[in-house]
Every structure is written in structure tokens, then in C-alpha cells.
Design a protein around this motif. Sequence first.
Motif, mmCIF file in Angstrom:
data_model
loop_
_atom_site.group_PDB
_atom_site.id
_atom_site.type_symbol
_atom_site.label_atom_id
_atom_site.label_comp_id
_atom_site.label_asym_id
_atom_site.label_seq_id
_atom_site.Cartn_x
_atom_site.Cartn_y
_atom_site.Cartn_z
ATOM 1 N N GLY A 139 0.810 -1.216 0.000
ATOM 2 C CA GLY A 139 0.000 0.000 0.000
ATOM 3 C C GLY A 139 0.844 1.268 0.000
ATOM 4 N N THR A 140 2.150 1.120 0.261
ATOM 5 C CA THR A 140 3.006 2.317 0.291
ATOM 6 C C THR A 140 3.995 2.311 -0.868
ATOM 7 O OG1 THR A 140 4.771 1.329 1.618
ATOM 8 C CG2 THR A 140 2.921 2.274 2.824
ATOM 9 N N GLU A 141 3.787 1.410 -1.821
ATOM 10 C CA GLU A 141 4.761 1.240 -2.906
ATOM 11 C C GLU A 141 4.936 2.529 -3.712
ATOM 12 O OE1 GLU A 141 2.285 -0.900 -2.299
ATOM 13 O OE2 GLU A 141 2.972 -2.973 -2.417
ATOM 14 N N ASP A 142 3.814 3.139 -4.117
ATOM 15 C CA ASP A 142 3.895 4.331 -4.960
ATOM 16 C C ASP A 142 4.664 5.451 -4.278
ATOM 17 O OD1 ASP A 142 2.583 3.072 -6.935
ATOM 18 O OD2 ASP A 142 0.638 4.095 -6.650
ATOM 19 N N LEU A 143 4.283 5.679 -3.051
ATOM 20 C CA LEU A 143 4.921 6.726 -2.262
ATOM 21 C C LEU A 143 6.427 6.481 -2.183
ATOM 22 C CD1 LEU A 143 4.565 9.139 -0.234
ATOM 23 C CD2 LEU A 143 4.416 7.402 1.560
ATOM 24 N N ASN A 144 6.793 5.261 -1.886
ATOM 25 C CA ASN A 144 8.202 4.949 -1.713
ATOM 26 C C ASN A 144 8.967 5.017 -3.035
ATOM 27 O OD1 ASN A 144 9.038 4.291 1.140
ATOM 28 N ND2 ASN A 144 7.132 3.125 0.995
ATOM 29 N N LEU A 145 8.319 4.591 -4.114
ATOM 30 C CA LEU A 145 9.008 4.672 -5.409
ATOM 31 C C LEU A 145 9.236 6.122 -5.809
ATOM 32 C CD1 LEU A 145 7.544 1.789 -7.602
ATOM 33 C CD2 LEU A 145 9.744 1.928 -6.423
ATOM 34 N N LYS A 146 8.245 6.969 -5.491
ATOM 35 C CA LYS A 146 8.420 8.403 -5.771
ATOM 36 C C LYS A 146 9.601 8.942 -4.966
ATOM 37 C CE LYS A 146 3.657 9.702 -6.677
ATOM 38 N NZ LYS A 146 2.499 10.190 -5.914
ATOM 39 N N ALA A 147 9.674 8.509 -3.716
ATOM 40 C CA ALA A 147 10.767 8.958 -2.839
ATOM 41 C C ALA A 147 12.109 8.495 -3.384
ATOM 42 C CB ALA A 147 10.543 8.429 -1.419
ATOM 43 N N LEU A 148 12.149 7.251 -3.824
ATOM 44 C CA LEU A 148 13.387 6.686 -4.368
ATOM 45 C C LEU A 148 13.835 7.496 -5.587
ATOM 46 C CD1 LEU A 148 15.246 4.061 -3.924
ATOM 47 C CD2 LEU A 148 14.084 3.199 -5.955
ATOM 48 N N GLN A 149 12.842 7.752 -6.462
ATOM 49 C CA GLN A 149 13.093 8.486 -7.702
ATOM 50 C C GLN A 149 13.635 9.881 -7.394
ATOM 51 O OE1 GLN A 149 12.319 7.123 -10.861
ATOM 52 N NE2 GLN A 149 13.357 8.889 -11.756
ATOM 53 N N LYS A 150 12.974 10.524 -6.433
ATOM 54 C CA LYS A 150 13.350 11.890 -6.055
ATOM 55 C C LYS A 150 14.808 11.943 -5.593
ATOM 56 C CE LYS A 150 11.142 15.912 -5.259
ATOM 57 N NZ LYS A 150 10.129 16.504 -6.155
ATOM 58 N N GLY A 151 15.151 11.026 -4.709
ATOM 59 C CA GLY A 151 16.521 10.984 -4.181
ATOM 60 C C GLY A 151 17.513 10.658 -5.284
ATOM 61 N N TYR A 152 17.116 9.724 -6.132
ATOM 62 C CA TYR A 152 17.997 9.276 -7.218
ATOM 63 C C TYR A 152 18.323 10.445 -8.158
ATOM 64 C CZ TYR A 152 19.649 6.531 -11.212
ATOM 65 O OH TYR A 152 20.384 6.015 -12.240
ATOM 66 N N GLU A 153 17.257 11.184 -8.514
ATOM 67 C CA GLU A 153 17.461 12.316 -9.427
ATOM 68 C C GLU A 153 18.380 13.370 -8.822
ATOM 69 O OE1 GLU A 153 13.491 13.505 -10.358
ATOM 70 O OE2 GLU A 153 13.196 11.777 -11.697
ATOM 71 N N HIS A 154 18.164 13.609 -7.522
ATOM 72 C CA HIS A 154 19.020 14.581 -6.830
ATOM 73 C C HIS A 154 20.475 14.121 -6.888
ATOM 74 C CE1 HIS A 154 19.451 17.964 -4.033
ATOM 75 N NE2 HIS A 154 20.412 17.251 -3.495
ATOM 76 N N GLY A 155 20.670 12.857 -6.731
ATOM 77 C CA GLY A 155 22.022 12.284 -6.764
ATOM 78 C C GLY A 155 22.663 12.377 -8.131
ATOM 79 N N THR A 156 21.921 11.960 -9.138
ATOM 80 C CA THR A 156 22.511 11.968 -10.488
ATOM 81 C C THR A 156 22.816 13.402 -10.932
ATOM 82 O OG1 THR A 156 20.266 11.790 -11.356
ATOM 83 C CG2 THR A 156 21.556 9.768 -11.313
ATOM 84 N N LYS A 157 21.966 14.353 -10.499
ATOM 85 C CA LYS A 157 22.218 15.755 -10.843
ATOM 86 C C LYS A 157 23.533 16.244 -10.237
ATOM 87 C CE LYS A 157 17.670 17.348 -11.023
ATOM 88 N NZ LYS A 157 16.644 17.992 -10.198
ATOM 89 N N LEU A 158 23.726 15.887 -8.941
ATOM 90 C CA LEU A 158 24.973 16.299 -8.280
ATOM 91 C C LEU A 158 26.194 15.712 -8.981
ATOM 92 C CD1 LEU A 158 24.458 16.215 -4.394
ATOM 93 C CD2 LEU A 158 24.374 18.143 -5.966
ATOM 94 N N ILE A 159 26.066 14.437 -9.358
ATOM 95 C CA ILE A 159 27.185 13.755 -10.016
ATOM 96 C C ILE A 159 27.470 14.406 -11.373
ATOM 97 C CG2 ILE A 159 27.875 11.572 -11.126
ATOM 98 C CD1 ILE A 159 28.206 11.522 -8.134
ATOM 99 N N ALA A 160 26.384 14.711 -12.104
ATOM 100 C CA ALA A 160 26.548 15.327 -13.419
ATOM 101 C C ALA A 160 27.243 16.679 -13.296
ATOM 102 C CB ALA A 160 25.194 15.463 -14.097
ATOM 103 N N ALA A 161 26.978 17.370 -12.188
ATOM 104 C CA ALA A 161 27.532 18.712 -12.003
ATOM 105 C C ALA A 161 29.001 18.682 -11.596
ATOM 106 C CB ALA A 161 26.715 19.457 -10.961
ATOM 107 N N THR A 162 29.480 17.535 -11.147
ATOM 108 C CA THR A 162 30.881 17.502 -10.688
ATOM 109 C C THR A 162 31.838 17.112 -11.807
ATOM 110 O OG1 THR A 162 30.517 15.249 -9.904
ATOM 111 C CG2 THR A 162 30.441 16.997 -8.260
#
Lengths: 184, 386, 293
Positions: free
Chosen positions: A161-184
Motif C-alpha cells: 500500500g506504500t509502494e507508490d509513495l516509496n518509489l516516488k521517494a526513491l526516484q526523487k533521491g535518485y534524481e538529486h544524486g545523479t544531478k549532483l554527479i553530473a555537475a561535478t
Amino acid sequence: MAKTEIRIGGLGGQGVILCASVIGKAASIYEGKHATLIQAFGPEARGSACSAQVTVSDSVIGYPYVTNLDILAVMSQDAYNLFAPTLKPGGTLLYEEELVKLGDSLPEGVKTYPIPATRLAEEVGRRLVLNIVMTGFFAGVTGLCSFEAFRSATLDSVPKGTEDLNLKALQKGYEHGTKLIAAT
Amino acid sequence: MKADPKGVLTGVHFMDGDHAACEGAIAAGCRFAAGYPITPSTEVVERFAARIPKVGGVFIQMEDEIASSIAIQGAAWAGKKVMSVTSGPGLSLMMEHIGFAVWTETPSVWVDVQRCGPSTGLPTQPAQQDMQQIKWGSHGDYEIIALSPNSPQECFDLMITAFNLSETYRCPVFFMMDEVVGHMTERVEIPPADKIEVTPRKYTNKKPSEFTLYATTQDDLAPEMIKAGDGYKIHTTGLTHDDRGYPVMTAAAQKKMMDRLIEKIRRNLHKLVDVRMDNCDGADIVVVSYGITSRIAQAAIDEARAKGLKVGHARLVICWPFPESLFREMASKIKAFVFPELNMGQMVRELDRAVSGKARIIPVPHAGGTVHEPEIILNAILEAVR
Amino acid sequence: MTTMTTCGEYKDLDIQNPVFKVLRRERIPHIWCPGCGIGTSLNCFARALAGCGLNLDKVAVVSGIGCTGRVAGYLNLDSFHTTHGRAIPFATGLKLGNPELNVVVYSGDGDLFAIGGNHFFHAARRNMDLLVVCVNNYTYGMTGGQVAPTTPLGPTQTTMPYGNFEPSFNLPFVADACGATYVARWTIYHVRQLAKAMEEGLLKKGLRFIEVLCPCPTLYSRRNKLGDGVDQVKYYKEKSVIKHGADTKEAQLTFQGEIIVGKFVDRERPTWLESMNKHLCAALGDSYAPYGS
């Protein structure tokens, strides 16, 4: 024989163990690597220090404890103070930027990656998914396993029942990470 | 016989050793467990309590470990495969009932997730300090079987072996985990039920009028069993007894029983050897280990080999009965044994006895509370070659 | 001439004592002393077994250690002589392992209420489906007459050489307070009532408790100058007062004082297994198949 030693630190109730478990699962079940998770056992209570160690390796893992810390992810100041000095020189630090202030005790050459994980979790819908935002961030910054592996491991680990919420959270964190990596 | 698919959680899991041990027990056919909460073993029974209602069986949390260790024996005589699970102080409380299981030949599996003692010690920290206690802790002489897994996967796999051995030999079988293995999470692959071989209980085909409870043959010193309620009207007792299970208070009856029960295991020593050997042939030094310590030792061995040393590794999977003849033979071919244990030197006594001076033995004791530093084991290896 | 064997069988007559089938006659003579009341209680129990109509293949008896602990060995049932104090937890496993068994725990006061006391309390609290027969001879017989948790104030025991100063348990009150569904006390003078209570106990569900007062002439009586076994039975006859339904608080025994006997408690409570099945059916729905049915 690639071996990565990881520690996740935070407060009891933040979901430290789940975060470590998703990393271990992604590696050992969905990516064909070996992973060993060890949690610090103690009289744990909500709000007290909590940490977990994960070793990920291409070959069988013998010694199960972290001795040469490659990656540290922290969600509390105490965890940072305690474990940051154990990072190896040139290691990687991921930290919740609103909960952790960096001091001057970092070993030489440590790469630091901040994330406002609590705020991002709130944006996704619930502050509670801070740990999964952090997990996604870990995936994005380290590239230890494919995003798909992290996605499957998350689905496999969170309550029904919390899958969607958690996948959104995972995605959000992942994007933040890849952006930081791309910027370095 | 194949495992009952109802109890087998086939698939790939990321699971800790305590949970994997529980899954192994259920896959092996365990349908009754009794326990009392004690760190670091509690997760085994917590999982059993959650899983067993859906499989068809019972868990009961008893009032203490004394009760748990005898309740399982009642359930075994009622026809169930059984286990009890404990740690440290709880194991100490169970001692009397090891003897009862031995003397009444009650198949039972006893899981001990070893923590650091003596007394309350370090409840959440590892040790391997109960290895001699299980062999000698109950009064009187007896033989038991003990296995020691070193990973969550082995907690599953070897648990099935433990149940099978307890049915074959009708004796208590000890599953000697430790806090690290119990609380360590790794990939655990549970095979399909039809790939899991389980030993069924050896029920008699004889009619009640022709059946004698403890009659055995020369070929098989483990008697056939019955289950209460099937009309056999058996009697058994912790007193010294005859083949009918009736008390006989003589030295002759004692000798007859003792000889058979000891022989039941000792005669089968060759079948009860499980030592995982890694490059022991041609080695100068052999590191002997079991449980979590085997994984720590491996790190030291790898380093020693990198230095060009000829180091073998002999890992005990079955710790009791101790594989004496294997090590006696090995002793004449090598220079020294190195034996790290998370205790002050327990199983090394057995090695010492087996080797009787034919090779040097360097024990690597540890007070417990954590695992060895691999360097300490490496130093012992280096000392051994000097 | 009609000849009788040592265990009361008339060889040349076509009649048989009804208790024969429930005794392991090859094990008799028994080990108990002349004048001991355990055998009388066993006889009552044998009669209850013979008359209760139960399939005796499905009745099992479990004893602990001590003089009464030997009862299991004389009954032609699935019978288990376990460890000191642990008959109840063994019986708990036996019952839960095979719920179709009717499991009887038959043991002494020291075994059940000193070393094994905790197990009794919890079995009664859980309402484990067991009949517990406690033969109370106020002493440890097998080990030579030491003080027991049932020894009344006053009498001498080897470990109370100047007389007992420890208060004793009132067993029916303990059983009642812990939740037993059936509580009765009789003496071995009351053979008919005792046999009937045992039969009732066999046929009832839940934790049923029967206390049987019984002389120990060799140790308790002799050391306290109470005469032989017969003198104690006379005492039971003279000082017993039948009070069915009596408040168990008032059933405290005193040294050679009045003895309240009777059936004190007879009530219904769900057994441990019934509670488990009901609860798990509700909690798990179709994924749960009631255990043991």
C-alpha cells in the motif's frame, strides 16, 4: 575483487536499517553480487543512535564487518560525528544537509554530497520516507547497482500500500544524486 | 522423503540467520516449537510464531527455558518434529533436559544462538562459548550431535541436516549459531520443496503386541518410534530402563543402555564427519575453525597465502562428534594447526586430544564480545611457520 | 479352592477386576510402602479410567519425580515418567503435539508445587487442557521426609528438625486463583468420591485439578507420632467435612486439623487451543486451518 564497504547512520525510527536492507537486497538479489548486512544491536529506542553496515562485493564475503569505510550515509549529527572520522581517505559522504553540519574531522579527500532529504520526503508526501529518499540518493551518487535493482529491492521491502509513495521517494533521491554527479 | 511444500518458502530472500534458521526448521518439517524470549535468539521463534499458523503447527512461549526444553519432548512423543531455541542463560537452564532427550531418545533440535557469557555477560554480542557445555552440561555421560553454520544460507541448509540427523540417530541435535551469524543478513536461496530431502520419523510397522519400545538391531542402534495415541501404550522414563522402557535399577541395565547410546553415535563417526577442507593437502599449516570464526579466519588465510605460505583451512560443520581420526591423520602431514575460537579454548581441547602431540597446535582464544581481528589469526599462522 | 494371584486375579473364576486392563500388571508389586495412600489413589484413578468410557488409546499420563511420580509406570496407557517438576510442561507439549489425546498429569505435592510450581500456575492461567492429580502427603517421601510447600505449620521434617515454621500452600485456592476449571479435594478415605471426581475430571475440558490427601506412614506419620497408615485414614474420616462449592480461601489445611473436602470449582473457560484457534481464525481468516481439528 571489487568490494565496497558502506555504513548508514542515523536515529532509531528514521529507517536506517531499511535503507541498508534495500542496498543489500539490490546488490545481492537483483544485481548478482554478494552483500552482507550487519546491524548494530543494542538497547535501541526511537531517537537513539542507530547504524548498519553493508559490505557489497563481487566475490564471497568473509569478514563481515566494515573496516575500510568507502561510503558513509548519515541522517543525524551524532552519526556523522561518530562515523565520519572512520571514512577512508578519498571516501564518499552522503548526508542530510538540514540535519547534519560538516565539521573539520573529515579524512583527506572525502567527497561530500548533501541532500535535503527530509524536505524532499515532505514534497513526495510524507516525511517518513526520508530513508528511501536517502536510498535513492545513494543509488544516484554511487551507481553501486542499477536503478532498476534499487527499484525492485524497494518494492520488495516496503509495506503493502506504500509502494507508490516509496518509489516516488526513491526516484526523487535518485534524481538529486545523479544531478549532483553530473555537475561535478 | 521430500519436504512438504506447505512449509517451504521457495525463492531468493535477503534474510538474517535467525530467520533463515526458522525457515530451515519449517522446511525440515518442524511443526512444534517452544521457547522463551532471549537475545539474540528471539527472532527465530518470533518468525516461527508468525509463520507456523499458516503451515499447520504450534508455537508456544513457555514460562521459562526449562519448560520449553521439556515441552518440545512431549510434542515429539506426540508425533511432531520439534525444536527449542535459546541463548546463553537459557541454555544453562535447559541442561537437565538434554539428558532426558538423550536417555529417552527423543528426536529434537536445540538451537543456541551463542552470546557472550558467563552469566548475563554481553547479551547482544557474539561468542562461541557454549561448545563444551552442550556436550558435558547435562549430568552423566552422553553423545550428542552439533552443527555450526557460518552464514544465513547455511542456517537454512544445515537446519534441515540437523532435523534429519535427529531422526536418524534419535538424539538431541544442537544448532550452534552465534550472534553474528544470527543477526547477519545475506542472500538466502530456498530451493523448491522437491529439492529438499527430509528424513521421516522412523515409525514402527509392528503391532502394539509385537512392539518393544527400545528394541534395536545390530545394524541400527536407534530404535523405531511410535506416537502417543496410536495404541502402543508405551512407557518411557528418565530412569535407567530396559528395552520396554521400564525402570531397572541395576548396574547391568545401566551398562547395557549406556553402551548402546554411546555406540549409536560412535559407531557412525565416519558418517558424521562434515569438515569443509580448503587446500589442506600439501599444506604446512591448517587453520581449524567453525561458525563465524571460519569467515574471519578465511581473511587471515587469504593474506597468508598472498605471502606465499601453504595454509589450508578445515572448517568444522559438524562439531560434535569431533572428527578425531581426520585430524589425527592430518597431523602427521603438516607442521601445525592454528585454531581460532570465540572462547578461551574449547574445541581446541578436542583437537589437542586427537593430535596427541603429532603436530603443533596454536590456539587463538578470544574473550568474546566481537570477532577476532584477522591480523591476530594471521600472526598465529606466521608464528606457526616459524 | 479359588486361588488369588499377587495382584488380585482369580485364576479359576471367569471374572476379572475391572481395573486390570488399565494397569501394567507385569510391573506389580509396586514400590510404595505399606500404608502409603498413593496406591489407593491409583486404584481410584484406575476405576475412573475403566468407567469413564474414553478410548484409553487416547489417554496419556505424565508424572514427574517422587513417590507419586512412579504412578505413570503402573498405568497401561502411553505413560511418561519425566523430570522433577516438569510433568506439566512435558504434558503441555504432548497435548499440543496431538490434541486428540486426553492428557493426565499425576504427581506429588513437592514435584508439582515446589520445583514445578511455576509451571502449574501458567498451565492453569492458560487453561491448558490437562487433568492434574496432585497426591499430597505433606512431605518429600522419595528423598526421606523433607519439608514440602504443603507441610502444615508444626510437624517435624528432616529439614525442619524443630518443626515446620513455613506457611504452606492451600492448593485448591492456588488452583482456583490461577483459573482452573475444576477444583476438588478428597482424601484416600473417600475412595468413591475420589474415583467419581477423577472420572469427572477426565471428561471435563481445561485445567482440572484434584488434590488427594494421602498418608506417608514411613516418614511423615512416624516422625510426628501419628501412628500408621490406618491412623491417618481414621483422621481423614473423623476430621473431613464435605463442603461442595466451598470458598477455596477457606480450604487451608492445618496440622491434624479439620479438612474441607469436596468439589469447589466447576466452571467453563476456553482452553488454550480453543482460544488459539478462535483467535487465529478471526485474525487470519481463510489462510488459517484450525489446528488439531
